[in-house]
Every structure is written in C-alpha cells, then in structure tokens.
Design a protein around this motif. Structure first.
Motif, PDB file in Angstrom:
ATOM      1  N   LYS A 216       8.438 -81.926  73.705  1.00 25.37           N
ATOM      2  CA  LYS A 216       7.562 -82.310  74.683  1.00 25.37           C
ATOM      3  C   LYS A 216       6.449 -81.296  74.589  1.00 25.37           C
ATOM      4  O   LYS A 216       5.394 -81.833  74.691  1.00 25.37           O
ATOM      5  CB  LYS A 216       8.384 -82.398  76.102  1.00 25.37           C
ATOM      6  CG  LYS A 216       9.546 -83.194  76.073  1.00 25.37           C
ATOM      7  CD  LYS A 216      10.014 -83.319  77.583  1.00 25.37           C
ATOM      8  CE  LYS A 216      11.185 -84.347  77.535  1.00 25.37           C
ATOM      9  NZ  LYS A 216      11.750 -84.362  78.901  1.00 25.37           N
ATOM     10  N   GLN A 217       6.546 -79.870  74.719  1.00 26.08           N
ATOM     11  CA  GLN A 217       5.333 -79.063  74.487  1.00 26.08           C
ATOM     12  C   GLN A 217       4.477 -79.541  73.420  1.00 26.08           C
ATOM     13  O   GLN A 217       3.050 -79.315  73.693  1.00 26.08           O
ATOM     14  CB  GLN A 217       5.815 -77.834  74.601  1.00 26.08           C
ATOM     15  CG  GLN A 217       4.644 -76.625  74.860  1.00 26.08           C
ATOM     16  CD  GLN A 217       5.259 -75.343  74.791  1.00 26.08           C
ATOM     17  OE1 GLN A 217       6.524 -75.197  74.677  1.00 26.08           O
ATOM     18  NE2 GLN A 217       4.586 -74.299  75.089  1.00 26.08           N
ATOM     19  N   ILE A 218       5.155 -79.805  72.108  1.00 29.94           N
ATOM     20  CA  ILE A 218       4.166 -79.971  70.899  1.00 29.94           C
ATOM     21  C   ILE A 218       3.445 -81.147  71.315  1.00 29.94           C
ATOM     22  O   ILE A 218       2.140 -81.369  70.804  1.00 29.94           O
ATOM     23  CB  ILE A 218       5.135 -80.069  69.699  1.00 29.94           C
ATOM     24  CG1 ILE A 218       5.608 -78.593  69.416  1.00 29.94           C
ATOM     25  CG2 ILE A 218       4.074 -80.523  68.733  1.00 29.94           C
ATOM     26  CD1 ILE A 218       6.530 -78.826  68.303  1.00 29.94           C
ATOM     27  N   ALA A 219       3.922 -82.433  71.959  1.00 28.94           N
ATOM     28  CA  ALA A 219       3.412 -83.580  72.096  1.00 28.94           C
ATOM     29  C   ALA A 219       2.138 -83.308  73.142  1.00 28.94           C
ATOM     30  O   ALA A 219       1.078 -83.796  72.744  1.00 28.94           O
ATOM     31  CB  ALA A 219       4.385 -84.565  72.601  1.00 28.94           C
ATOM     32  N   LYS A 220       2.383 -82.759  74.078  1.00 32.89           N
ATOM     33  CA  LYS A 220       1.252 -82.159  74.973  1.00 32.89           C
ATOM     34  C   LYS A 220       0.097 -81.643  74.545  1.00 32.89           C
ATOM     35  O   LYS A 220      -0.987 -81.753  74.694  1.00 32.89           O
ATOM     36  CB  LYS A 220       1.834 -81.259  76.218  1.00 32.89           C
ATOM     37  CG  LYS A 220       2.668 -82.153  77.113  1.00 32.89           C
ATOM     38  CD  LYS A 220       3.290 -81.296  78.368  1.00 32.89           C
ATOM     39  CE  LYS A 220       3.908 -82.035  79.252  1.00 32.89           C
ATOM     40  NZ  LYS A 220       4.632 -81.250  80.343  1.00 32.89           N
TER      41      LYS A 220
ATOM     42  N   GLU B  95      -3.492 -82.827  73.844  1.00 32.59           N
ATOM     43  CA  GLU B  95      -4.887 -81.999  74.354  1.00 32.59           C
ATOM     44  C   GLU B  95      -5.760 -81.806  73.152  1.00 32.59           C
ATOM     45  O   GLU B  95      -7.006 -81.905  73.439  1.00 32.59           O
ATOM     46  CB  GLU B  95      -4.311 -80.719  74.977  1.00 32.59           C
ATOM     47  CG  GLU B  95      -5.179 -79.812  75.469  1.00 32.59           C
ATOM     48  CD  GLU B  95      -5.870 -80.399  76.693  1.00 32.59           C
ATOM     49  OE1 GLU B  95      -7.096 -80.047  77.059  1.00 32.59           O
ATOM     50  OE2 GLU B  95      -5.209 -81.251  77.329  1.00 32.59           O
ATOM     51  N   LYS B  96      -5.318 -81.484  72.022  1.00 33.92           N
ATOM     52  CA  LYS B  96      -5.994 -81.184  71.049  1.00 33.92           C
ATOM     53  C   LYS B  96      -6.803 -82.523  70.579  1.00 33.92           C
ATOM     54  O   LYS B  96      -7.889 -82.379  70.171  1.00 33.92           O
ATOM     55  CB  LYS B  96      -4.953 -80.747  69.663  1.00 33.92           C
ATOM     56  CG  LYS B  96      -6.089 -80.343  68.464  1.00 33.92           C
ATOM     57  CD  LYS B  96      -5.092 -79.909  67.235  1.00 33.92           C
ATOM     58  CE  LYS B  96      -4.492 -78.619  67.864  1.00 33.92           C
ATOM     59  NZ  LYS B  96      -3.515 -78.045  66.612  1.00 33.92           N
ATOM     60  N   GLU B  97      -6.412 -83.567  70.488  1.00 29.46           N
ATOM     61  CA  GLU B  97      -6.889 -85.082  70.357  1.00 29.46           C
ATOM     62  C   GLU B  97      -7.921 -85.198  71.465  1.00 29.46           C
ATOM     63  O   GLU B  97      -9.219 -85.767  70.898  1.00 29.46           O
ATOM     64  CB  GLU B  97      -6.016 -85.996  70.031  1.00 29.46           C
ATOM     65  CG  GLU B  97      -5.082 -86.005  68.950  1.00 29.46           C
ATOM     66  CD  GLU B  97      -3.913 -87.168  68.927  1.00 29.46           C
ATOM     67  OE1 GLU B  97      -4.042 -87.870  69.896  1.00 29.46           O
ATOM     68  OE2 GLU B  97      -3.018 -87.157  68.167  1.00 29.46           O
ATOM     69  N   ARG B  98      -7.720 -84.833  72.568  1.00 27.61           N
ATOM     70  CA  ARG B  98      -8.659 -85.052  73.544  1.00 27.61           C
ATOM     71  C   ARG B  98      -9.918 -84.089  73.309  1.00 27.61           C
ATOM     72  O   ARG B  98     -11.253 -84.421  73.517  1.00 27.61           O
ATOM     73  CB  ARG B  98      -8.242 -84.974  74.975  1.00 27.61           C
ATOM     74  CG  ARG B  98      -9.025 -85.290  75.973  1.00 27.61           C
ATOM     75  CD  ARG B  98      -8.295 -85.229  77.451  1.00 27.61           C
ATOM     76  NE  ARG B  98      -8.061 -83.627  77.710  1.00 27.61           N
ATOM     77  CZ  ARG B  98      -8.898 -82.792  78.294  1.00 27.61           C
ATOM     78  NH1 ARG B  98     -10.074 -83.140  78.478  1.00 27.61           N
ATOM     79  NH2 ARG B  98      -8.533 -81.668  78.563  1.00 27.61           N
ATOM     80  N   GLN B  99      -9.597 -82.941  72.909  1.00 27.33           N
ATOM     81  CA  GLN B  99     -10.592 -81.930  72.728  1.00 27.33           C
ATOM     82  C   GLN B  99     -11.654 -82.316  71.551  1.00 27.33           C
ATOM     83  O   GLN B  99     -12.773 -82.078  71.501  1.00 27.33           O
ATOM     84  CB  GLN B  99     -10.226 -80.553  72.520  1.00 27.33           C
ATOM     85  CG  GLN B  99      -9.512 -79.680  73.727  1.00 27.33           C
ATOM     86  CD  GLN B  99     -10.577 -79.564  74.575  1.00 27.33           C
ATOM     87  OE1 GLN B  99     -11.693 -79.492  74.419  1.00 27.33           O
ATOM     88  NE2 GLN B  99     -10.075 -79.473  75.847  1.00 27.33           N
ATOM     89  N   LEU B 100     -10.894 -82.741  70.425  1.00 27.58           N
ATOM     90  CA  LEU B 100     -11.694 -83.219  69.261  1.00 27.58           C
ATOM     91  C   LEU B 100     -12.566 -84.491  69.629  1.00 27.58           C
ATOM     92  O   LEU B 100     -13.816 -84.452  68.879  1.00 27.58           O
ATOM     93  CB  LEU B 100     -10.499 -83.669  68.165  1.00 27.58           C
ATOM     94  CG  LEU B 100      -9.966 -82.589  67.462  1.00 27.58           C
ATOM     95  CD1 LEU B 100      -8.834 -82.852  66.464  1.00 27.58           C
ATOM     96  CD2 LEU B 100     -10.974 -81.697  66.776  1.00 27.58           C
TER      97      LEU B 100
END
Length: 452
Positions: free
Chosen positions: A336-340, A344-349
C-alpha cells in the motif's frame, strides 16, 4: 555635228518681286472684323428703347421684395401646415418606430374580408408550361434536336489477331523512335515529409521569432545591461576555449617533437652497441628459463577439499535465497505504501510535464535563434553559420534614433532561420562567381624565317 540652241529660261539675273508697302492705313484697315462691335451697339440700342441700360440701373429698380403672405398655399396644403400633437412629438423623440395608424384599411381583393396582413401562399399550377419548354417542344416538332449521337468508327477490333495488333504497335514505335519519350515529372519523396528542425528538442521553431526587450533600439537599462553581460560572458568563454585549443596544440607538438628525438636517439644507440644488446638479450632469455623452471605447478585437489567447497557454495546459495525471501515479504507488507508513493510520483511527473509544456509554449514566441540548443547531427556537410552580434557598445549608444546606426541584416536572419527550421541545408558561401580562364594569343598571318 551637234545642233546649237539658245539658252532656255529668263536670261535676267534673279531678284525679289515688287510688293506694295504694308505700312499704310489702307493696308491694315482693309480686312478688320467689326461684327462684335456692331452686335454690342445693337443690343445697347435695344435696351435703351425698352427702358434703359440694365447695367446702369440699381437693385431697387430691378427687383421687388414680397412682404405679403400667399393665400393660395394655405388652400393647397392645409394638412401639412397643421400643428402636430404634443403626444406625437414625445413619442417621436423616444421611439423611432412610428405609431400604429388608426386608419381603416381597405378589404382584400381576393377574399373581400379584412385579413391579418399575412399573404396567402402561392400554389404552382401543374398544367402551366413555361415559355422555354414551349419553344423546345416546337423545335423538336420541327425536327431540330439539340442533342445528336455522332457515329464514330471503332478503334478496337474484338476479332483481330493480337499478334497483328502488337506488330502495328511496334511499327508505330519504330516509326517515331526519334521522338523522346514523354516522362511525367515526379515529385521528390521529401516533398511530403516534414522538415527536420535543428533544435536539440526537435520542436518546430517559429518562422519569425518574437524579439526580446534587449533587441530594441531604445531598450531599458536593465535589459541592455543583462544582454551586455551575457554577450561578454559568451565572448570570454569562446576566448578561453580558443586559448585551451592553442595550448593543446602546442603540447601535442612538443610531445611529438620529444618522441621523435627519443626515437632518433634510440636508433643511434642501437647502431653503436648492437653486440651488447644481443648479449644482454641472451642473458635475459637464460634468466627467464630459470624462473620458468622454478615456478611451482598447482597440485590436484582431494575429495575432501572438493566436498568442503561444495558445502560452502550451497550455504552461500541458501543464505542468498533466504535474504531474497525476506526482502519479498517486506515489500509485500508495504504494498500500500508503494502504491501511494507511485501515485504521488506520477502526479509529480504530470505536474512537471504540464509546467514544462506551458513554459515551452510561453517561450516559443520569445525564443531567439541564438538561444536554441542545436542537435549534434546537422543537415549537410557544412555547419550552421554563426549569427552576427547585434549589440551596440555603451560608448556607441546615441541619444537620438536618427543618429543610431541600424544593426543586423534581415536577409541573413531569414536565411539562418530557414536553416534552423530544416527548410534548406547549409551551403558554403561563395563570394565571387568562378570566371572562365581565357588565354590571350596573337595570330600571325605569316612567319619570319631566313633561308640561310
């Protein structure tokens, strides 16, 4: 014997004709036209008879001022002289639409009743024949047809022998073999392809980039100072690179000269002491053979040693497998932590990409040709020409635009912009056209030679 005749013509000497004098009174009064004077006198006499000369009379004698009203006008136009109502004046000032008339309209001619003002729709008569159609029918009845079928001989014979047809074609081709074959011009493949931009990003540059504030002939002080410092930094960097290249060339030349001198010295030493080198080489070979004989050969491993190595490798493999299992379990525990983190990384990109696109769109119009980072592989064999420096030094600044000397060249800018956009490839500048070489010789119609 020839016959002698007297001279023909007037034997007297030539002279001017005798003409009467034109200076007398009879000469210039003879044909004078006095019709205009006579007409003026007749008109003056007529005016005197009628009551006096018009030009000599005053305005009161010629004109009269009417101070009495005309009663006939009121009889002829009584409605137009009627004063309008105050309400009509107010409505006329406020609204441009005229008021509805209270006058009763006449009855309709078709129905005989008062209608709502909407005209009835017209229905086409099915039995009506137009004048054009009637004239066409008359011509057809008289035998004049507009369209006729023309009988043309068939060029293709379905029952002919194919070999004969082929022979006819060959004969026709041989008959006109001296004529060149008509070839349709083919468009090049690159005509349908998009031009390749020389920018490193690959995006298409604008045809006419929007200049910055420092490009103005009367720029702001901040823009001018920033541009001046930037160009100064570029010039210093170019000079530093040039000096580094010169230093590298100098060191390379010194190293080449040094290696050449060492090679020459080695050759001289080899020529002087050839026998010493041979003896030294023989001694070195004998020493090498002794060392090779003294080297200890590896012994064969026993079965116990092999088993020990096998157990050690198996233990290392087991520990490695257990570590991988523990790592996998730990990763599964924090899925779950990895999915979050991934979300977040995709949103930043996505945000970074959107910001970069906005910045590129904003800077596309402001981007200059000299600020574009070029790609490594350029079109053609020649490099892109450098852009001229369009900058006025501080001591060359003028307080009047009339005294300012224009910088740059629009033709060069357009040509370099076309090179950047990939419309054309860079070519070598040829300042003068190559002229044909002419040899001046002197032709001799004869040669000097001696018989001796």
């Amino acid at each position: 014997m020839p016959v002698l005749k007297p001279l023909s013509g007037n034997p007297e000497a030539p002279k001017q004709y005798n003409q009467p004098s034109r200076k007398g009174k009879k000469a210039w009064r003879k044909n004078v036209d006095v019709t205009e004077v006579e007409q003026g006198l007749d008109e003056l006499n007529a005016q005197i008879i009628k009551g006096g000369v018009i030009a000599e009379k005053t305005s009161e004698e010629l004109f009269a001022i009417d101070v009495k009203p005309d009663t006939e006008i009121t009889k002829k136009l009584p409605k137009q002289l009627k004063k309008p109502l105050k309400a009509d004046e107010i409505l006329a000032q406020r609204s441009a639409v005229p008021a509805v008339s209270l006058k009763k309209r006449p009855a309709s001619e078709t129905s005989g009743k008062v209608t709502d003002g909407v005209l009835p729709s017209k229905r086409l008569r099915a039995t009506y024949v137009t004048q054009k159609e009637l004239s066409r029918l008359k011509r057809v009845a008289d035998g004049h047809h507009t369209t006729t079928v023309e009988v043309v001989d068939a060029t293709f014979d379905a029952w002919a022998d194919p070999e004969e047809e082929q022979k006819k074609k060959q004969q026709a081709a041989e008959t006109f073999n001296f004529l060149p074959k008509v070839e349709k011009p083919k468009a090049p493949k690159t005509l349908t392809q998009q031009p390749i931009s020389l920018a490193a990003t690959g995006k298409q540059l604008p045809a006419v980039p929007k200049p910055k504030g420092d490009k103005s002939y009367n720029p702001a002080f901040t823009d001018y100072s920033e541009r001046y410092q930037e160009e100064l930094r570029k010039a210093e960097e170019a000079e530093r690179k040039r000096l580094e290249e010169l230093e590298k060339e100098r060191l390379k030349a010194e190293a080449a000269a040094k290696s050449r001198a060492e090679a020459e010295a080695a050759e001289k030493r080899a020529e002087l002491s050839e026998w010493e080198d041979d003896s030294a080489w023989e001694g070195a070979e004998s020493d090498a053979e002794g060392l090779a004989n003294k080297k200890k050969r590896p012994e064969r491993k026993t079965q116990a040693q092999r088993n020990k190595i096998k157990r050690r490798k198996a233990e290392e493999q087991r520990l490695k497998h257990e570590a991988a299992i523990k790592k996998r379990e730990a990763e599964a525990a924090r899925v779950k932590q990895i999915a979050k983190e991934l979300a977040e990384k995709e949103r930043q990109l996505a945000l970074q990409k959107a910001e970069s696109n906005n910045v590129e769109e904003d800077d596309a119009s402001l981007e200059e040709d000299d600020d574009v980072e070029l790609r490594r592989r350029q079109l053609g064999k020649f490099k892109l020409p450098e852009k001229d420096l369009e900058l006025v030094l501080p001591d060359e600044l003028q307080d009047s635009l009339r005294l300012l000397k224009p910088e740059g060249n629009l033709l060069k800018d357009r040509y370099r912009n076309m090179l950047l956009r990939g419309k054309v490839e860079a070519r070598r500048h040829i300042p003068f056209k190559k002229q044909a070489k002419t040899k001046v010789t002197e032709k001799w119609t004869f040669k000097d030679f001696n018989l001796a």
